[in-house]
Scaffold this active site. Structure first.
Site, PDB file in Angstrom:
ATOM      1  N   PRO A 137      14.986  41.255 -26.372  1.00 15.77           N
ATOM      2  CA  PRO A 137      15.026  39.818 -26.620  1.00 15.77           C
ATOM      3  C   PRO A 137      13.872  39.342 -27.498  1.00 15.77           C
ATOM      4  CG  PRO A 137      14.281  40.274 -24.400  1.00 15.77           C
ATOM      5  CD  PRO A 137      14.709  41.576 -24.972  1.00 15.77           C
ATOM      6  N   SER A 138      14.093  38.207 -28.111  1.00 18.82           N
ATOM      7  CA  SER A 138      13.073  37.617 -28.977  1.00 18.82           C
ATOM      8  C   SER A 138      11.784  37.378 -28.188  1.00 18.82           C
ATOM      9  CB  SER A 138      13.626  36.282 -29.493  1.00 18.82           C
ATOM     10  OG  SER A 138      12.698  35.665 -30.312  1.00 18.82           O
ATOM     11  N   GLY A 141       8.127  41.759 -27.854  1.00 12.48           N
ATOM     12  CA  GLY A 141       7.062  42.595 -28.415  1.00 12.48           C
ATOM     13  C   GLY A 141       7.558  43.723 -29.308  1.00 12.48           C
ATOM     14  N   GLY A 143       8.313  43.733 -32.561  1.00 13.42           N
ATOM     15  CA  GLY A 143       7.569  43.748 -33.824  1.00 13.42           C
ATOM     16  C   GLY A 143       6.159  44.283 -33.628  1.00 13.42           C
ATOM     17  N   ARG A 169       9.117  32.803 -41.853  1.00 13.92           N
ATOM     18  CA  ARG A 169       7.969  32.196 -41.156  1.00 13.92           C
ATOM     19  C   ARG A 169       6.784  32.220 -42.124  1.00 13.92           C
ATOM     20  NH1 ARG A 169       9.237  36.073 -36.082  1.00 13.92           N
ATOM     21  NH2 ARG A 169      11.035  34.926 -35.302  1.00 13.92           N
ATOM     22  N   ARG A 262       3.399  32.505 -29.454  1.00 19.24           N
ATOM     23  CA  ARG A 262       3.507  32.992 -30.835  1.00 19.24           C
ATOM     24  C   ARG A 262       3.557  31.809 -31.805  1.00 19.24           C
ATOM     25  NH1 ARG A 262       8.431  36.953 -32.360  1.00 19.24           N
ATOM     26  NH2 ARG A 262       9.568  35.003 -32.488  1.00 19.24           N
ATOM     27  N   ARG A 273      16.647  30.925 -28.084  1.00 25.93           N
ATOM     28  CA  ARG A 273      16.273  32.323 -27.920  1.00 25.93           C
ATOM     29  C   ARG A 273      16.171  32.693 -26.435  1.00 25.93           C
ATOM     30  NH1 ARG A 273      13.760  34.715 -32.802  1.00 25.93           N
ATOM     31  NH2 ARG A 273      14.660  33.473 -34.453  1.00 25.93           N
ATOM     32  N   ASP A 297       5.032  45.441 -20.331  1.00 28.66           N
ATOM     33  CA  ASP A 297       4.160  44.583 -19.513  1.00 28.66           C
ATOM     34  C   ASP A 297       2.783  44.653 -20.148  1.00 28.66           C
ATOM     35  OD1 ASP A 297       2.894  43.196 -17.613  1.00 28.66           O
ATOM     36  OD2 ASP A 297       3.451  44.448 -15.907  1.00 28.66           O
TER      37      ASP A 297
HETATM   38  N1  LIG Z   1      22.060  43.155 -35.907  1.00 32.20           N
HETATM   39  C1  LIG Z   1      20.885  42.956 -36.476  1.00 32.20           C
HETATM   40  N2  LIG Z   1      19.916  42.288 -35.834  1.00 32.20           N
HETATM   41  C2  LIG Z   1      18.729  42.123 -36.450  1.00 32.20           C
HETATM   42  C3  LIG Z   1      18.458  42.634 -37.734  1.00 32.20           C
HETATM   43  N3  LIG Z   1      17.186  42.309 -38.063  1.00 32.20           N
HETATM   44  C4  LIG Z   1      16.684  41.645 -37.027  1.00 32.20           C
HETATM   45  N4  LIG Z   1      17.596  41.523 -36.038  1.00 32.20           N
HETATM   46  C5  LIG Z   1      17.466  40.909 -34.726  1.00 32.20           C
HETATM   47  O1  LIG Z   1      17.524  39.526 -34.865  1.00 32.20           O
HETATM   48  C6  LIG Z   1      16.810  38.938 -33.795  1.00 32.20           C
HETATM   49  C7  LIG Z   1      15.936  37.829 -34.323  1.00 32.20           C
HETATM   50  O2  LIG Z   1      14.944  38.348 -35.157  1.00 32.20           O
HETATM   51  P1  LIG Z   1      13.791  37.411 -35.719  1.00 32.20           P
HETATM   52  O3  LIG Z   1      14.396  36.179 -36.305  1.00 32.20           O
HETATM   53  O4  LIG Z   1      12.916  38.217 -36.591  1.00 32.20           O
HETATM   54  O5  LIG Z   1      13.045  36.947 -34.422  1.00 32.20           O
HETATM   55  P2  LIG Z   1      12.133  37.720 -33.347  1.00 32.20           P
HETATM   56  O6  LIG Z   1      12.947  38.817 -32.742  1.00 32.20           O
HETATM   57  O7  LIG Z   1      11.816  36.650 -32.377  1.00 32.20           O
HETATM   58  O8  LIG Z   1      10.922  38.220 -34.051  1.00 32.20           O
HETATM   59  C8  LIG Z   1      16.053  40.061 -33.119  1.00 32.20           C
HETATM   60  O9  LIG Z   1      16.780  40.414 -31.942  1.00 32.20           O
HETATM   61  C9  LIG Z   1      16.123  41.192 -34.090  1.00 32.20           C
HETATM   62  O10 LIG Z   1      16.131  42.451 -33.444  1.00 32.20           O
HETATM   63  C10 LIG Z   1      19.508  43.347 -38.389  1.00 32.20           C
HETATM   64  O11 LIG Z   1      19.388  43.839 -39.494  1.00 32.20           O
HETATM   65  N5  LIG Z   1      20.692  43.477 -37.718  1.00 32.20           N
HETATM   66  N1  LIG Z   2       2.562  43.429 -23.767  1.00 22.91           N
HETATM   67  C1  LIG Z   2       2.244  42.255 -24.272  1.00 22.91           C
HETATM   68  N2  LIG Z   2       1.463  41.406 -23.566  1.00 22.91           N
HETATM   69  C2  LIG Z   2       1.135  40.181 -24.060  1.00 22.91           C
HETATM   70  N3  LIG Z   2       1.546  39.716 -25.261  1.00 22.91           N
HETATM   71  C3  LIG Z   2       2.328  40.517 -26.003  1.00 22.91           C
HETATM   72  C4  LIG Z   2       2.709  41.808 -25.558  1.00 22.91           C
HETATM   73  N4  LIG Z   2       3.500  42.369 -26.506  1.00 22.91           N
HETATM   74  C5  LIG Z   2       3.587  41.471 -27.510  1.00 22.91           C
HETATM   75  N5  LIG Z   2       2.890  40.350 -27.211  1.00 22.91           N
HETATM   76  C6  LIG Z   2       2.778  39.113 -28.001  1.00 22.91           C
HETATM   77  O1  LIG Z   2       4.031  38.435 -27.818  1.00 22.91           O
HETATM   78  C7  LIG Z   2       4.420  37.758 -29.016  1.00 22.91           C
HETATM   79  C8  LIG Z   2       5.810  38.231 -29.403  1.00 22.91           C
HETATM   80  O2  LIG Z   2       5.739  39.560 -29.863  1.00 22.91           O
HETATM   81  P1  LIG Z   2       6.611  40.061 -31.085  1.00 22.91           P
HETATM   82  O3  LIG Z   2       6.173  41.439 -31.388  1.00 22.91           O
HETATM   83  O4  LIG Z   2       6.564  39.059 -32.171  1.00 22.91           O
HETATM   84  O5  LIG Z   2       8.064  40.051 -30.418  1.00 22.91           O
HETATM   85  P2  LIG Z   2       9.514  40.346 -31.009  1.00 22.91           P
HETATM   86  O6  LIG Z   2       9.323  41.075 -32.302  1.00 22.91           O
HETATM   87  O7  LIG Z   2      10.187  41.160 -29.977  1.00 22.91           O
HETATM   88  O8  LIG Z   2      10.143  39.007 -31.190  1.00 22.91           O
HETATM   89  C9  LIG Z   2       3.358  38.060 -30.060  1.00 22.91           C
HETATM   90  O9  LIG Z   2       2.484  36.982 -30.127  1.00 22.91           O
HETATM   91  C10 LIG Z   2       2.660  39.307 -29.494  1.00 22.91           C
HETATM   92  O10 LIG Z   2       1.306  39.351 -29.890  1.00 22.91           O
END
Ligand SMILES: Nc1nc2c(ncn2[C@@H]2O[C@H](COP(=O)(O)OP(=O)(O)O)[C@@H](O)[C@H]2O)c(=O)[nH]1
Ligand SMILES: Nc1ncnc2c1ncn2[C@@H]1O[C@H](COP(=O)(O)OP(=O)(O)O)[C@@H](O)[C@H]1O
Length: 395
Positions: A137-138, A141, A143, A169, A262, A273, A297
């Site tokens: 899920p969004s 962590g 990324g 962003r 974030r 989300r 975690d």
């Molecule tokens: N199916 C699919 N999902 C994607 C792709 N790129 C990103 N996502 C997913 O789209 C969702 C939203 O991504 P993003 O807007 O970057 O937000 P974030 O996950 O909160 O950082 C996340 O679940 C990603 O894993 C893709 O190429 N294909």
């Molecule tokens: N284990 C963790 N504990 C606390 N904060 C975290 C952890 N993992 C990631 N974060 C923070 O949570 C936020 C979301 O992480 P991110 O990597 O952007 O998530 P995603 O790519 O799944 O949307 C960021 O600010 C990141 O620094």
């Protein structure tokens, strides 16, 4: 199409399929598969073209995938559901291609498009490590974990840069984090078969182009894809073999805190989300798509678990790559034979012949992948020519 592989090319006696010059001056081969004839040709420096006849009638054909550039002729050999193309005198990393004519992917595309379809796929030596799909899920962590991995092992992993219709962003760069694009453009490219998978996520379109994955694997790196559960499901159903990892938050409260802290989304987007997160987590845990579930975690602990899954825990530096193999170069003058899963290329005049090593044996027994994307698992050996001076092939 019949069960038995058909192997009919211009010169059956020798099992060879070297190109013939067509009226237009293009070098062409014709390969018959059941009631179809595939005429493959190309003028030097231009992309290959494919013409298809069914029961003697020319039909329209849609060519999917990146087409090879023609180069001084080619040979064509029919494998079960695809035609192996050996480009003459071309670079070692560009000499083996496949035109898929009846693979699962081609059959699926035929149904979707309602027309005759063929698909190109470049052949790649050996087996690269499987791509890694990371979903969750969004805000969980994903990324963060991927960045840590890429930072520690920059020569080993490459990120597949997705396309998205969402707005960038403030810190995001076009072509690095995503290819930011328009919905109409992306929809057209999806129709043209340029995407390995795509999905509508949180109200925007996201997708992985075939090129994004190929760029990483051509750089000799293991590809990491950050995609949602729907995308992971599509990849599972495709020919791309991958490792599937789902990342879970320790609790919904913690997920919400991370998303809010974030500070990249509006309140409305955060709520959307979070609403989607519950469903994604349920699917991630129960759908059977994922090979591994990781709980993020404590970040460092989760990162160590991820490295363990990838066989990297305790690795301070990247493990050495295996020694490079001999490289293959297919000379202009050669003949081709096929014995079971072995393709024997008899190089008639080449550097190899000077060393009395004029046979290249290409093993196509364990081909993997294919369109959309690369065909892996090719293996070859350069072997000695016959001492009795027979230059016409091993049969
Ligand atoms: N199916 C699919 N999902 C994607 C792709 N790129 C990103 N996502 C997913 O789209 C969702 C939203 O991504 P993003 O807007 O970057 O937000 P974030 O996950 O909160 O950082 C996340 O679940 C990603 O894993 C893709 O190429 N294909
Ligand atoms: N284990 C963790 N504990 C606390 N904060 C975290 C952890 N993992 C990631 N974060 C923070 O949570 C936020 C979301 O992480 P991110 O990597 O952007 O998530 P995603 O790519 O799944 O949307 C960021 O600010 C990141 O620094």
């Amino acid at each position: 199409m019949g069960e038995a592989p058909v192997f009919i090319v211009q010169d059956l006696q020798k099992g060879s399929s070297n190109g013939l010059e067509s009226k237009s001056g293009a070098l062409e081969t014709a390969t018959i598969v059941g009631d179809k004839k595939f005429v493959i040709g190309g003028t030097e420096g231009e992309t290959f073209s494919v013409k298809v006849q069914i029961l003697g009638e020319w039909v329209n054909v849609v060519e999917l995938g990146t087409k090879p550039i023609s180069c001084n002729g080619h040979s064509a050999v029919l494998l079960k559901d695809r035609i192996l193309i050996l480009k003459k005198n071309s670079k070692p990393d560009d000499c083996i291609w496949f035109l898929e004519v009846d693979t699962q992917y081609v059959r699926m595309q035929k149904k979707l498009l309602g027309t005759e379809v063929v698909a190109w796929s470049k052949g790649v030596m050996g087996n690269a490590e499987k791509p890694v799909i990371i979903s969750g899920p969004s805000g969980v962590g994903k990324g963060t974990l991927i960045s840590m991995l890429m930072k520690e092992f920059p020569s080993m992993f490459g990120f597949s840069v997705s396309h998205t219709t969402r707005a960038p962003r403030s810190m995001e760069k076009d072509g690095v984090h995503y290819h930011f694009t328009q919905k109409s453009v992306m929809e057209k490219e999806i129709k043209d078969g340029k995407f390995l998978e795509f999905a509508s996520v949180h109200g925007n379109l996201y997708g992985t182009s075939v090129e994004a994955v190929e760029l990483v694997s051509d750089a000799g790196k293991r590809c990491i894809l950050d995609i949602d559960v729907q995308g992971a499901r599509s990849v599972r159903a495709s020919s791309l073999e991958a490792m599937f990892i789902f990342v879970c938050p320790p609790s919904m409260e913690e997920l919400e805190k991370r998303l809010r802290d974030r500070g990249t989304e509006t309140e409305e987007q955060v709520l959307k989300r979070l609403r989607n997160a519950q469903n994604e987590i349920e699917q991630g845990k129960s759908s059977g798509i994922f090979d591994h579930i990781l709980y993020n975690d404590k970040l460092e602990e989760c990162y160590v678990s991820l490295k363990k899954l990838l066989g990297l825990h305790g690795c301070v530096t990247p493990p050495p790559k295996s020694a490079p193999k001999e490289i293959i170069k297919i000379p202009k003058d050669h003949s081709v034979s096929k014995i079971d899963d072995k393709i024997i290329i008899n190089c008639i005049s080449s550097e190899l012949q000077k060393e009395s090593k004029n046979l290249i044996m290409l093993d196509v027994f364990s081909l993997k992948g294919g369109a959309p994307g690369r065909t892996r698992g090719l293996d070859f050996k350069v072997i000695d020519s016959f001492s009795n001076g027979n230059r016409n092939g091993p049969m």
